[in-house]
Design a protein around this motif. Sequence first.
Motif, PDB file in Angstrom:
ATOM      1  N   ALA A  95       1.188  -1.122   0.083  1.00 35.20           N
ATOM      2  CA  ALA A  95       0.271   0.204   0.392  1.00 35.20           C
ATOM      3  C   ALA A  95       0.930   1.571  -0.460  1.00 35.20           C
ATOM      4  N   ARG A  96       2.272   1.563   0.574  1.00 36.86           N
ATOM      5  CA  ARG A  96       2.788   2.602   0.349  1.00 36.86           C
ATOM      6  C   ARG A  96       3.146   3.344  -1.076  1.00 36.86           C
ATOM      7  N   PRO A  97       3.603   2.463  -1.469  1.00 31.81           N
ATOM      8  CA  PRO A  97       3.768   3.135  -3.121  1.00 31.81           C
ATOM      9  C   PRO A  97       3.084   3.604  -3.556  1.00 31.81           C
ATOM     10  N   LEU A  98       1.354   3.442  -3.045  1.00 27.48           N
ATOM     11  CA  LEU A  98       0.830   4.346  -4.080  1.00 27.48           C
ATOM     12  C   LEU A  98       0.139   5.345  -3.764  1.00 27.48           C
ATOM     13  N   ILE A  99       0.433   5.175  -2.038  1.00 30.37           N
ATOM     14  CA  ILE A  99       0.292   6.554  -1.040  1.00 30.37           C
ATOM     15  C   ILE A  99       1.231   7.564  -1.123  1.00 30.37           C
ATOM     16  N   ALA A 100       2.704   6.913  -1.667  1.00 33.34           N
ATOM     17  CA  ALA A 100       3.815   8.187  -1.925  1.00 33.34           C
ATOM     18  C   ALA A 100       3.175   8.403  -3.555  1.00 33.34           C
ATOM     19  N   LYS A 101       3.247   8.219  -4.245  1.00 34.58           N
ATOM     20  CA  LYS A 101       2.749   8.147  -5.327  1.00 34.58           C
ATOM     21  C   LYS A 101       2.176   9.675  -5.925  1.00 34.58           C
ATOM     22  N   ARG A 102       0.674   9.144  -4.987  1.00 28.69           N
ATOM     23  CA  ARG A 102      -0.288   9.906  -4.458  1.00 28.69           C
ATOM     24  C   ARG A 102       0.103  11.574  -3.969  1.00 28.69           C
ATOM     25  N   LEU A 103       1.267  11.395  -2.974  1.00 29.24           N
ATOM     26  CA  LEU A 103       1.246  12.144  -1.934  1.00 29.24           C
ATOM     27  C   LEU A 103       2.525  13.366  -2.883  1.00 29.24           C
ATOM     28  N   VAL A 104       3.027  12.237  -4.292  1.00 26.82           N
ATOM     29  CA  VAL A 104       4.215  12.996  -4.968  1.00 26.82           C
ATOM     30  C   VAL A 104       3.497  13.969  -5.632  1.00 26.82           C
ATOM     31  N   GLU A 105       2.114  13.166  -6.712  1.00 24.94           N
ATOM     32  CA  GLU A 105       1.227  13.607  -7.226  1.00 24.94           C
ATOM     33  C   GLU A 105       0.669  15.205  -6.993  1.00 24.94           C
ATOM     34  N   ILE A 106       0.114  15.293  -5.594  1.00 28.45           N
ATOM     35  CA  ILE A 106      -0.464  16.167  -5.323  1.00 28.45           C
ATOM     36  C   ILE A 106       0.428  17.102  -4.709  1.00 28.45           C
ATOM     37  N   ALA A 107       2.030  16.958  -4.082  1.00 28.89           N
ATOM     38  CA  ALA A 107       3.056  17.723  -4.322  1.00 28.89           C
ATOM     39  C   ALA A 107       3.051  18.609  -5.420  1.00 28.89           C
ATOM     40  N   LYS A 108       3.139  18.105  -6.139  1.00 29.78           N
ATOM     41  CA  LYS A 108       3.486  18.210  -7.472  1.00 29.78           C
ATOM     42  C   LYS A 108       2.402  19.495  -8.366  1.00 29.78           C
ATOM     43  N   THR A 303      11.824 -19.258  -8.718  1.00 30.25           N
ATOM     44  CA  THR A 303      13.458 -18.622  -8.340  1.00 30.25           C
ATOM     45  C   THR A 303      13.612 -16.986  -8.037  1.00 30.25           C
ATOM     46  N   ILE A 304      12.513 -16.417  -8.561  1.00 31.22           N
ATOM     47  CA  ILE A 304      13.105 -14.919  -8.024  1.00 31.22           C
ATOM     48  C   ILE A 304      11.928 -14.588  -6.775  1.00 31.22           C
ATOM     49  N   LEU A 305      10.770 -15.385  -6.791  1.00 33.28           N
ATOM     50  CA  LEU A 305      10.164 -14.935  -5.795  1.00 33.28           C
ATOM     51  C   LEU A 305      10.523 -14.257  -4.183  1.00 33.28           C
ATOM     52  N   PRO A 306      11.299 -14.759  -4.001  1.00 36.99           N
ATOM     53  CA  PRO A 306      12.233 -14.401  -2.803  1.00 36.99           C
ATOM     54  C   PRO A 306      12.455 -13.089  -2.314  1.00 36.99           C
ATOM     55  N   ARG A 307      13.492 -12.283  -3.854  1.00 30.71           N
ATOM     56  CA  ARG A 307      14.015 -11.451  -3.799  1.00 30.71           C
ATOM     57  C   ARG A 307      13.252 -10.334  -4.365  1.00 30.71           C
ATOM     58  N   TYR A 308      11.740 -10.907  -5.588  1.00 33.48           N
ATOM     59  CA  TYR A 308      10.113  -9.979  -5.510  1.00 33.48           C
ATOM     60  C   TYR A 308       9.752  -9.735  -3.813  1.00 33.48           C
ATOM     61  N   ALA A 309       9.732 -10.758  -3.242  1.00 31.11           N
ATOM     62  CA  ALA A 309       8.519 -10.134  -1.467  1.00 31.11           C
ATOM     63  C   ALA A 309       9.468  -9.154  -1.269  1.00 31.11           C
ATOM     64  N   SER A 310      11.005  -9.370  -0.916  1.00 31.43           N
ATOM     65  CA  SER A 310      12.051  -8.329  -0.179  1.00 31.43           C
ATOM     66  C   SER A 310      11.758  -7.089  -0.956  1.00 31.43           C
ATOM     67  N   ALA A 311      11.719  -7.270  -2.050  1.00 29.43           N
ATOM     68  CA  ALA A 311      11.896  -5.947  -2.878  1.00 29.43           C
ATOM     69  C   ALA A 311      10.615  -5.363  -2.863  1.00 29.43           C
ATOM     70  N   ILE A 312       9.447  -5.545  -2.203  1.00 33.65           N
ATOM     71  CA  ILE A 312       8.342  -4.920  -1.891  1.00 33.65           C
ATOM     72  C   ILE A 312       8.005  -4.851  -0.319  1.00 33.65           C
ATOM     73  N   TYR A 313       8.701  -5.419   0.473  1.00 36.14           N
ATOM     74  CA  TYR A 313       8.346  -5.378   1.870  1.00 36.14           C
ATOM     75  C   TYR A 313       9.894  -4.118   1.881  1.00 36.14           C
ATOM     76  N   ASN A 314      10.748  -3.935   1.245  1.00 35.97           N
ATOM     77  CA  ASN A 314      11.509  -3.389   2.009  1.00 35.97           C
ATOM     78  C   ASN A 314      11.608  -2.394   1.218  1.00 35.97           C
ATOM     79  N   GLY A 315      10.122  -1.553   0.623  1.00 37.47           N
ATOM     80  CA  GLY A 315      10.162  -0.389  -0.417  1.00 37.47           C
ATOM     81  C   GLY A 315      10.643  -0.415  -1.762  1.00 37.47           C
ATOM     82  N   PHE A 316      11.095  -1.361  -1.567  1.00 37.66           N
ATOM     83  CA  PHE A 316      11.885  -0.880  -3.214  1.00 37.66           C
ATOM     84  C   PHE A 316      10.097  -1.206  -4.748  1.00 37.66           C
TER      85      PHE A 316
END
Length: 400
Positions: A95-108, A303-316
């Motif tokens: 959920a966090r990247p979507l909230i951040a995206k909208r914050l940026v859109e409104i900031a601009k 093979t990529i699922l642990p890295r994919y999950a970590s990317a989302i969990y860690n904010g990437f």
Amino acid sequence: MAGKQKVILAYSGGLDTSVILKWLQVAHDYEVITVTADLGQEDDLDGVEPKALKTGATKAYIEDLREEFARDYIFPMLRSCALYEGRYLLGTSVARPLIAKRLVEIAKKEGAAAIAHGATGKGNDQVRFELSINALAPELKVIAPWREWDLMSRTALTEFAEKHGIPLTSSSKHYSIDRNMLHCSFEGGELEDPWTEPEPESHIMTVPVEQAPNEPEYITITFEKGDAVAINGTFMKPMDIMLSLNKIAGKHGIGRLDMVENRFVGMKSRGVYETPAGTVLYIAHQDLEGICLDREALATRATILPRYASAIYNGFWFSPEREAMQALIDKTQEGVSGEVRLKLYKGMAWPVGRFSPNSLYCQDLATFEECATYDHKDAAGFIRLQSLRIRGYADRVKRY
């Protein structure tokens, strides 16, 4: 307000973000514009705008992001069958990247110089918000009051609120709760002791399994290219799929998780999660892949699922690696269409039937009856070739 810099504040209307709103004015002399995201958390948001304006905000945005959240964030993530540390369905993280995206859109839109958030200095959310903002608008300043101010206790926050006339509401909640249409998380209270059983108040989206119906319920979920599109033959938008399944699965106590996880910042944390719709969709989707996804394509994706999950969990979420992995995941989903029939009962969801027009399952090949398309004798050569390296290793090791 002439000459003041504008800051966009991620605002819930609770004690913390209300204090932050006033603190930004008092400590930094900012003009504050608040943004509240509706992600299907089922809170009453009617009073949020008046409270923000009364506390000093010059504008208060209430953003309905439910459909975008389901369509562009939850569903792409669920296509992956990814779980953080093999268990967690990433309900807060995604959920966090979507909230951040909208914050940026409104900031601009508002010409703001900065974005402020209420995440603490101990948690993952500060990282998720700030990595997303940096990926989308690196020119914007980020203000994290919990890393700057000296209001480090609930008492200090309350005293600040009373001093500055911030309206307070009484609350009996003893958990830190984050809720959206994918999940509800609980931290704090008795959960800080990993040995202590969660109290009944940690159930919001699901009934305790002891109170679930004594009769099973059967449902059918239809998928197209890895995404759920219908429940029991009724086609729906992603948001409505999530909301409907939350009610159906929650009634049966499905989707409870109690775990100790590893935060990105380095500490362990115990959380209780409810993810009713997400759990059923995960189980159904994984089962459908069994009938229509090629073995090696499935193995490659795995093979990529642990890295994919970590990317989302860690904010990437907004990173080149997550986008590249998403492209591979989406490619594997091109043929994942069909139906799964599930039995829901006492906290569990069992697939009991599946069908796909793209099925790779051949009953004639799999049958235990006589089969004209498979010669059992062929297996001897297959096994002999597969055993070559094992036989060579056995000759060298001489175990017996």
